[in-house]
Design a protein around this motif. Structure first.
Motif, PDB file in Angstrom:
ATOM      1  N   MET A   1       0.844  -1.189   0.000  1.00 53.01           N
ATOM      2  CA  MET A   1       0.000   0.000   0.000  1.00 53.01           C
ATOM      3  C   MET A   1       0.884   1.244   0.000  1.00 53.01           C
ATOM      4  SD  MET A   1      -3.007   1.136   2.603  1.00 53.01           S
ATOM      5  CE  MET A   1      -4.343   0.491   1.660  1.00 53.01           C
ATOM      6  N   ILE A   2       0.485   2.261  -0.738  1.00 53.51           N
ATOM      7  CA  ILE A   2       1.226   3.515  -0.823  1.00 53.51           C
ATOM      8  C   ILE A   2       0.846   4.397   0.355  1.00 53.51           C
ATOM      9  CG2 ILE A   2       1.625   5.566  -2.220  1.00 53.51           C
ATOM     10  CD1 ILE A   2       0.796   3.905  -4.637  1.00 53.51           C
ATOM     11  N   THR A   3       1.830   5.073   0.918  1.00 54.13           N
ATOM     12  CA  THR A   3       1.565   6.035   1.984  1.00 54.13           C
ATOM     13  C   THR A   3       1.659   7.430   1.392  1.00 54.13           C
ATOM     14  OG1 THR A   3       2.584   4.545   3.561  1.00 54.13           O
ATOM     15  CG2 THR A   3       2.312   6.831   4.248  1.00 54.13           C
ATOM     16  N   PHE A   4       0.614   8.236   1.599  1.00 58.00           N
ATOM     17  CA  PHE A   4       0.578   9.596   1.084  1.00 58.00           C
ATOM     18  C   PHE A   4       0.632  10.584   2.232  1.00 58.00           C
ATOM     19  CE2 PHE A   4      -1.755   6.986  -1.958  1.00 58.00           C
ATOM     20  CZ  PHE A   4      -1.035   7.249  -3.100  1.00 58.00           C
ATOM     21  N   GLU A  46      -7.061   1.345  -4.561  1.00 57.00           N
ATOM     22  CA  GLU A  46      -6.004   1.490  -3.553  1.00 57.00           C
ATOM     23  C   GLU A  46      -5.903   2.936  -3.061  1.00 57.00           C
ATOM     24  OE1 GLU A  46      -1.170   1.240  -3.498  1.00 57.00           O
ATOM     25  OE2 GLU A  46      -2.246  -0.208  -4.743  1.00 57.00           O
ATOM     26  N   VAL A  47      -5.932   3.876  -3.997  1.00 55.64           N
ATOM     27  CA  VAL A  47      -5.835   5.290  -3.628  1.00 55.64           C
ATOM     28  C   VAL A  47      -7.091   5.716  -2.862  1.00 55.64           C
ATOM     29  CG1 VAL A  47      -5.638   7.644  -4.529  1.00 55.64           C
ATOM     30  CG2 VAL A  47      -4.244   5.822  -5.513  1.00 55.64           C
ATOM     31  N   LYS A  49      -8.950   3.880  -0.958  1.00 59.70           N
ATOM     32  CA  LYS A  49      -8.852   3.321   0.397  1.00 59.70           C
ATOM     33  C   LYS A  49      -7.880   4.147   1.242  1.00 59.70           C
ATOM     34  CE  LYS A  49      -7.870  -0.953   2.853  1.00 59.70           C
ATOM     35  NZ  LYS A  49      -7.464  -2.361   2.718  1.00 59.70           N
ATOM     36  N   THR A  50      -6.753   4.521   0.662  1.00 54.54           N
ATOM     37  CA  THR A  50      -5.750   5.307   1.383  1.00 54.54           C
ATOM     38  C   THR A  50      -6.311   6.647   1.836  1.00 54.54           C
ATOM     39  OG1 THR A  50      -3.957   4.285   0.136  1.00 54.54           O
ATOM     40  CG2 THR A  50      -3.463   6.378   1.200  1.00 54.54           C
ATOM     41  N   PHE A  51      -7.081   7.294   0.970  1.00 51.12           N
ATOM     42  CA  PHE A  51      -7.632   8.610   1.280  1.00 51.12           C
ATOM     43  C   PHE A  51      -9.018   8.545   1.942  1.00 51.12           C
ATOM     44  CE2 PHE A  51      -4.431   9.863  -1.809  1.00 51.12           C
ATOM     45  CZ  PHE A  51      -3.919  11.001  -1.227  1.00 51.12           C
ATOM     46  N   GLU A  52      -9.490   7.327   2.147  1.00 51.56           N
ATOM     47  CA  GLU A  52     -10.822   7.134   2.724  1.00 51.56           C
ATOM     48  C   GLU A  52     -11.857   7.937   1.931  1.00 51.56           C
ATOM     49  OE1 GLU A  52     -10.459   8.070   6.896  1.00 51.56           O
ATOM     50  OE2 GLU A  52      -9.206   6.319   7.264  1.00 51.56           O
TER      51      GLU A  52
END
Length: 173
Positions: A1-4, A46-47, A49-52
């Motif tokens: 998973m990418i961390t932003f 994926e993005v 999910k990361t940014f909700e």
């Protein structure tokens, strides 16, 4: 998973932006800074999910990254960060020089006294920073970069041309 990084607030007017704008700005800055490297694939799910966030603002952010020439749509879904070659970078610098020349001409016609004062203040701050022997080299470079950006942003703003400002900001990035 990418961390932003954390959500973005627009530097131009300091107003909160939409979810799509925040996702776009964070992805754009991470691509420019190399946090997300050339060839890296990003997927909507994926993005999101990361940014909700839902996939709709992510799709909009991806579309804008494509428009900026920072990413390309891939057949398997999602986008891939593009690799800029030397010729493309040279072309962008030449185009930026042409647009900034036009921006200077417009700014000279339209600039306010307040904007002139801001430019003078930036010039003074940069001069003081360059004379300082006490600051860390990297810290000094970062401050000079920010002052340079503020100087250009002030000139861009003085053009009173929203379209030109958008072009210049995108090319500068």
């Amino acid at each position: 998973m990418i961390t932003f990084r954390t959500p973005y607030t627009s530097r131009v007017n300091n107003a909160p932006t939409s979810i799509a704008d925040r996702i776009y700005e964070i992805l754009k800055q991470d691509i420019i800074k190399g946090v997300i490297g050339p060839g890296r694939r990003l997927f909507e799910s994926e993005v999101a999910k990361t940014f909700e966030a839902s996939r709709t603002p992510v799709r909009e952010a991806f579309r804008r990254l494509e428009q900026d020439g920072l990413a390309e749509r891939i057949a398997q879904g999602g986008i891939r960060v593009i690799q800029l070659n030397e010729q493309t970078v040279q072309d962008l610098f030449k185009l930026r020089a042409i647009l900034e020349t036009h921006a200077m001409e417009l700014a000279c016609e339209r600039i306010s006294e307040e904007e002139i004062a801001i430019l003078n203040q930036i010039k003074v701050q940069a001069g003081e920073l360059l004379k300082s022997k006490e600051l860390d080299h990297d810290f000094t470079l970062n401050l000079l970069f920010e002052l340079n950006s503020a100087f250009h942003d002030t000139i861009y703003s003085a053009t009173r041309s929203k379209f030109l400002i958008k072009l210049l900001v995108n090319i500068r990035a």
